[in-house]
Design a protein around this motif. Structure first.
Motif, PDB file in Angstrom:
ATOM      1  N   THR A  97       5.070  45.273  -1.113  1.00 11.91           N
ATOM      2  CA  THR A  97       3.928  45.124  -2.027  1.00 11.91           C
ATOM      3  C   THR A  97       3.565  43.649  -2.137  1.00 11.91           C
ATOM      4  OG1 THR A  97       5.056  44.620  -4.111  1.00 11.91           O
ATOM      5  CG2 THR A  97       4.977  46.932  -3.458  1.00 11.91           C
ATOM      6  N   LEU A  98       2.300  43.424  -2.482  1.00 10.78           N
ATOM      7  CA  LEU A  98       1.891  42.065  -2.842  1.00 10.78           C
ATOM      8  C   LEU A  98       2.664  41.669  -4.099  1.00 10.78           C
ATOM      9  CD1 LEU A  98      -0.458  40.628  -1.358  1.00 10.78           C
ATOM     10  CD2 LEU A  98      -1.930  41.258  -3.250  1.00 10.78           C
ATOM     11  N   ILE A  99       2.944  40.392  -4.257  1.00 13.70           N
ATOM     12  CA  ILE A  99       3.558  39.930  -5.508  1.00 13.70           C
ATOM     13  C   ILE A  99       2.453  39.902  -6.569  1.00 13.70           C
ATOM     14  CG2 ILE A  99       4.729  38.009  -6.649  1.00 13.70           C
ATOM     15  CD1 ILE A  99       5.742  37.171  -3.829  1.00 13.70           C
ATOM     16  N   PRO A 100       2.654  40.570  -7.693  1.00 17.36           N
ATOM     17  CA  PRO A 100       1.609  40.554  -8.737  1.00 17.36           C
ATOM     18  C   PRO A 100       1.246  39.112  -9.117  1.00 17.36           C
ATOM     19  CG  PRO A 100       3.312  42.155  -9.282  1.00 17.36           C
ATOM     20  CD  PRO A 100       3.806  41.399  -8.092  1.00 17.36           C
ATOM     21  N   ARG A 101      -0.084  38.850  -9.202  1.00 19.29           N
ATOM     22  CA  ARG A 101      -0.565  37.492  -9.485  1.00 19.29           C
ATOM     23  C   ARG A 101      -1.122  37.398 -10.901  1.00 19.29           C
ATOM     24  NH1 ARG A 101       0.552  37.506  -4.377  1.00 19.29           N
ATOM     25  NH2 ARG A 101      -0.690  36.473  -2.776  1.00 19.29           N
ATOM     26  N   PRO A 102      -0.966  36.234 -11.542  1.00 19.05           N
ATOM     27  CA  PRO A 102      -1.586  36.047 -12.858  1.00 19.05           C
ATOM     28  C   PRO A 102      -3.101  36.287 -12.810  1.00 19.05           C
ATOM     29  CG  PRO A 102      -0.195  34.165 -12.299  1.00 19.05           C
ATOM     30  CD  PRO A 102      -0.200  35.061 -11.099  1.00 19.05           C
ATOM     31  N   SER A 147      -9.549  47.990  -9.137  1.00 19.75           N
ATOM     32  CA  SER A 147      -9.025  47.777  -7.784  1.00 19.75           C
ATOM     33  C   SER A 147      -8.854  46.300  -7.459  1.00 19.75           C
ATOM     34  CB  SER A 147      -9.970  48.405  -6.743  1.00 19.75           C
ATOM     35  OG  SER A 147      -9.413  48.284  -5.450  1.00 19.75           O
ATOM     36  N   ASN A 148      -7.747  46.006  -6.789  1.00 21.17           N
ATOM     37  CA  ASN A 148      -7.541  44.683  -6.191  1.00 21.17           C
ATOM     38  C   ASN A 148      -7.304  44.919  -4.703  1.00 21.17           C
ATOM     39  OD1 ASN A 148      -6.813  42.131  -5.404  1.00 21.17           O
ATOM     40  ND2 ASN A 148      -4.781  42.186  -6.336  1.00 21.17           N
ATOM     41  N   PRO A 149      -8.408  45.112  -3.958  1.00 16.70           N
ATOM     42  CA  PRO A 149      -8.249  45.458  -2.539  1.00 16.70           C
ATOM     43  C   PRO A 149      -7.949  44.219  -1.688  1.00 16.70           C
ATOM     44  CG  PRO A 149     -10.568  45.335  -3.113  1.00 16.70           C
ATOM     45  CD  PRO A 149      -9.810  44.992  -4.355  1.00 16.70           C
ATOM     46  N   PRO A 150      -7.559  44.424  -0.437  1.00 12.57           N
ATOM     47  CA  PRO A 150      -7.393  43.267   0.456  1.00 12.57           C
ATOM     48  C   PRO A 150      -8.757  42.616   0.680  1.00 12.57           C
ATOM     49  CG  PRO A 150      -6.675  45.323   1.522  1.00 12.57           C
ATOM     50  CD  PRO A 150      -7.324  45.701   0.251  1.00 12.57           C
ATOM     51  N   TYR A 151      -8.846  41.300   0.504  1.00 15.29           N
ATOM     52  CA  TYR A 151     -10.172  40.685   0.644  1.00 15.29           C
ATOM     53  C   TYR A 151     -10.173  39.342   1.392  1.00 15.29           C
ATOM     54  CZ  TYR A 151      -8.590  38.512  -3.791  1.00 15.29           C
ATOM     55  OH  TYR A 151      -7.871  37.867  -4.771  1.00 15.29           O
ATOM     56  N   ILE A 152      -9.074  39.017   2.058  1.00 14.13           N
ATOM     57  CA  ILE A 152      -9.049  37.759   2.819  1.00 14.13           C
ATOM     58  C   ILE A 152      -9.633  38.022   4.214  1.00 14.13           C
ATOM     59  CG2 ILE A 152      -7.568  35.890   3.664  1.00 14.13           C
ATOM     60  CD1 ILE A 152      -7.239  36.155   0.667  1.00 14.13           C
ATOM     61  N   LYS A 153     -10.479  37.091   4.682  1.00 13.97           N
ATOM     62  CA  LYS A 153     -11.043  37.252   6.034  1.00 13.97           C
ATOM     63  C   LYS A 153      -9.905  37.200   7.056  1.00 13.97           C
ATOM     64  CE  LYS A 153     -15.410  34.838   5.194  1.00 13.97           C
ATOM     65  NZ  LYS A 153     -15.167  33.806   4.185  1.00 13.97           N
ATOM     66  N   ASP A 184       4.383  30.706   2.199  1.00 10.87           N
ATOM     67  CA  ASP A 184       5.102  31.706   1.395  1.00 10.87           C
ATOM     68  C   ASP A 184       4.345  33.028   1.349  1.00 10.87           C
ATOM     69  OD1 ASP A 184       6.498  29.395   0.892  1.00 10.87           O
ATOM     70  OD2 ASP A 184       6.739  29.792  -1.254  1.00 10.87           O
ATOM     71  N   ILE A 185       3.003  32.942   1.437  1.00  9.34           N
ATOM     72  CA  ILE A 185       2.203  34.174   1.394  1.00  9.34           C
ATOM     73  C   ILE A 185       2.155  34.814   2.780  1.00  9.34           C
ATOM     74  CG2 ILE A 185      -0.085  35.163   0.942  1.00  9.34           C
ATOM     75  CD1 ILE A 185      -0.585  32.908  -1.066  1.00  9.34           C
ATOM     76  N   ILE A 186       1.634  34.080   3.732  1.00  9.18           N
ATOM     77  CA  ILE A 186       1.356  34.705   5.025  1.00  9.18           C
ATOM     78  C   ILE A 186       2.636  35.054   5.793  1.00  9.18           C
ATOM     79  CG2 ILE A 186       0.982  32.583   6.419  1.00  9.18           C
ATOM     80  CD1 ILE A 186      -0.829  36.024   6.511  1.00  9.18           C
ATOM     81  N   LEU A 208      -1.271  44.119   5.214  1.00  8.03           N
ATOM     82  CA  LEU A 208      -2.052  45.300   4.834  1.00  8.03           C
ATOM     83  C   LEU A 208      -2.719  45.110   3.468  1.00  8.03           C
ATOM     84  CD1 LEU A 208      -2.532  48.227   5.857  1.00  8.03           C
ATOM     85  CD2 LEU A 208      -0.551  48.931   4.503  1.00  8.03           C
ATOM     86  N   ALA A 209      -2.089  44.344   2.597  1.00  9.96           N
ATOM     87  CA  ALA A 209      -2.615  44.143   1.238  1.00  9.96           C
ATOM     88  C   ALA A 209      -3.532  42.923   1.154  1.00  9.96           C
ATOM     89  CB  ALA A 209      -1.459  43.995   0.256  1.00  9.96           C
ATOM     90  N   LEU A 210      -3.646  42.181   2.253  1.00 11.07           N
ATOM     91  CA  LEU A 210      -4.419  40.927   2.233  1.00 11.07           C
ATOM     92  C   LEU A 210      -5.646  40.974   3.139  1.00 11.07           C
ATOM     93  CD1 LEU A 210      -1.375  38.488   2.598  1.00 11.07           C
ATOM     94  CD2 LEU A 210      -2.828  38.676   0.562  1.00 11.07           C
ATOM     95  N   ASP A 211      -5.519  41.667   4.274  1.00  9.93           N
ATOM     96  CA  ASP A 211      -6.501  41.587   5.352  1.00  9.93           C
ATOM     97  C   ASP A 211      -7.767  42.390   5.032  1.00  9.93           C
ATOM     98  OD1 ASP A 211      -7.920  41.632   7.699  1.00  9.93           O
ATOM     99  OD2 ASP A 211      -6.215  42.164   8.972  1.00  9.93           O
ATOM    100  N   LEU A 255     -13.239  45.000 -10.584  1.00  9.55           N
ATOM    101  CA  LEU A 255     -12.846  44.725  -9.203  1.00  9.55           C
ATOM    102  C   LEU A 255     -12.433  43.268  -9.028  1.00  9.55           C
ATOM    103  CD1 LEU A 255     -12.995  45.635  -6.135  1.00  9.55           C
ATOM    104  CD2 LEU A 255     -15.383  44.895  -6.182  1.00  9.55           C
ATOM    105  N   GLU A 256     -11.304  43.041  -8.337  1.00 11.74           N
ATOM    106  CA  GLU A 256     -10.923  41.670  -7.993  1.00 11.74           C
ATOM    107  C   GLU A 256     -11.546  41.304  -6.650  1.00 11.74           C
ATOM    108  OE1 GLU A 256      -6.881  40.384  -8.719  1.00 11.74           O
ATOM    109  OE2 GLU A 256      -6.961  39.029  -6.986  1.00 11.74           O
ATOM    110  N   ILE A 257     -12.041  40.071  -6.557  1.00 10.56           N
ATOM    111  CA  ILE A 257     -12.706  39.622  -5.319  1.00 10.56           C
ATOM    112  C   ILE A 257     -12.197  38.242  -4.896  1.00 10.56           C
ATOM    113  CG2 ILE A 257     -14.855  40.879  -5.744  1.00 10.56           C
ATOM    114  CD1 ILE A 257     -16.001  38.072  -6.684  1.00 10.56           C
TER     115      ILE A 257
HETATM  116  N1  GLN Z   1      -5.185  36.687  -4.326  1.00 17.60           N
HETATM  117  C1  GLN Z   1      -4.423  36.953  -3.142  1.00 17.60           C
HETATM  118  C2  GLN Z   1      -4.182  35.666  -2.374  1.00 17.60           C
HETATM  119  O1  GLN Z   1      -4.976  34.769  -2.413  1.00 17.60           O
HETATM  120  C3  GLN Z   1      -5.117  37.960  -2.252  1.00 17.60           C
HETATM  121  C4  GLN Z   1      -5.079  39.295  -2.842  1.00 17.60           C
HETATM  122  C5  GLN Z   1      -5.923  40.270  -2.105  1.00 17.60           C
HETATM  123  O2  GLN Z   1      -6.310  40.143  -0.935  1.00 17.60           O
HETATM  124  N2  GLN Z   1      -6.218  41.279  -2.812  1.00 17.60           N
HETATM  125  O3  GLN Z   1      -3.169  35.523  -1.760  1.00 17.60           O
END
Ligand code: GLN
Length: 280
Positions: free
Chosen positions: A90-95, A185-191, A201-203, A209-212, A240-242
């Motif tokens: 899972t993604l680490i929950p973010r503030p 929803s907090n979908p994957p939204y990174i290009k 630490d992230i990549i 799957l949770a980022l792309d 929605l998170e973007i």
């Molecule tokens: N906020 C996350 C990040 O910048 C991305 C989360 C997402 O794609 N939903 O690492």
């Protein structure tokens, strides 16, 4: 070796590898190793460590020095007002994501028995936090990852909301069950091509799957908006998170699907992060 020396040795190793919170991280990893809290550690610095504990601690320090996030090493992360079990599935929950919960609480002050859908539930942190606050709300969570659903189930059980949370393994486009008062929803939204610029630490450790979010970062957001428009009740709210640069494009997509935009909000880093809208 006593706790004090071990923590300092650990912190030195982390510092040399450019880990910014080297001392805090070393203390947290020590606390986790000997199953005590940080307060105990700091008031028992002279206590000598068992060989086994020292070995385990040093292994954690080694992993942290390679960038492995503390949350994955101790399998937990605080979000809103609970502690969530997490793994690197899972993604680490973010503030930043707490903004969604905050908005829901504000919007539903005098509301009862709402049914809420969370698209891409991950660890379950969003919907479980909402269900904990609102004792007569019902939740549905979907995710394409079975492992995320298992983790959400554990969190729902630990945080005592299991009886009000239904979980389904489904991709967003195939899910057609129910009508909802509120969707989050907090979908994957990174290009796709920007993934490589994320912090190590992230990549290096969080699930792609949770980022792309595909080539333009919006491929999952588009599906989430379309599906939400179908499954939401009239006048229902969608939160929605973007990504920091997606506000205008996402607002246009939402308007096309029949949503009225209530607000777009910035996170603590002053980046556009959260959109609140209503289905009209
Ligand atoms: N906020 C996350 C990040 O910048 C991305 C989360 C997402 O794609 N939903 O690492």
């Amino acid at each position: 070796m006593n706790i004090y020396l071990a923590i300092n040795q650990g912190a030195k190793i982390l510092k040399a590898k450019f880990i910014s919170n080297y001392l805090l991280d070393s203390e947290i990893l020590m606390a986790n190793t000997i199953k005590k809290d940080r307060k105990f550690i700091l008031s028992n610095l002279n206590l000598s460590l068992k060989k086994n504990d020292l070995d385990n601690f040093q292994k954690l320090i080694e992993k942290r020095s390679q960038g492995n996030p503390v949350a994955y090493l101790i399998n937990k992360k605080c979000f809103w007002n609970s502690e969530f079990f997490i793994t690197n599935d899972t993604l680490i929950p973010r503030p930043d994501t707490e903004l969604i919960v905050e908005n829901v609480i504000k919007l539903t002050k005098n509301k009862n028995n709402l049914s809420i859908l969370d698209i891409g539930i991950g660890s379950g942190c969003i919907i479980i936090s909402i269900l904990k606050e609102k004792k007569n709300f019902y939740g549905t969570g979907i995710d394409i990852s079975k492992k995320c659903l298992d983790i959400s189930e554990i969190n729902a059980f630990n945080l005592k909301v299991s009886s009000r949370l239904k979980l389904y393994k489904s991709s967003v486009d195939k899910f057609n069950l129910g009508k909802y008062d509120l969707i989050v929803s907090n979908p994957p939204y990174i290009k796709k091509h920007d993934l490589k610029y994320l912090e190590r630490d992230i990549i290096g450790f969080e699930p792609k799957l949770a980022l792309d979010g595909g080539l333009d970062g919006l491929s999952e957001i588009r599906k989430v908006i379309k599906k939400s428009s179908e499954l939401i009740k009239k006048n229902g709210k969608f939160i929605l998170e973007i990504g920091f640069d997606q506000k205008n494009k996402v607002i246009n997509l939402l308007k096309k699907e029949g949503f009225y935009i209530n607000s777009a909000q910035k996170d603590l880093g002053m980046n556009d992060r959260c959109i609140v809208c209503t289905k009209i």
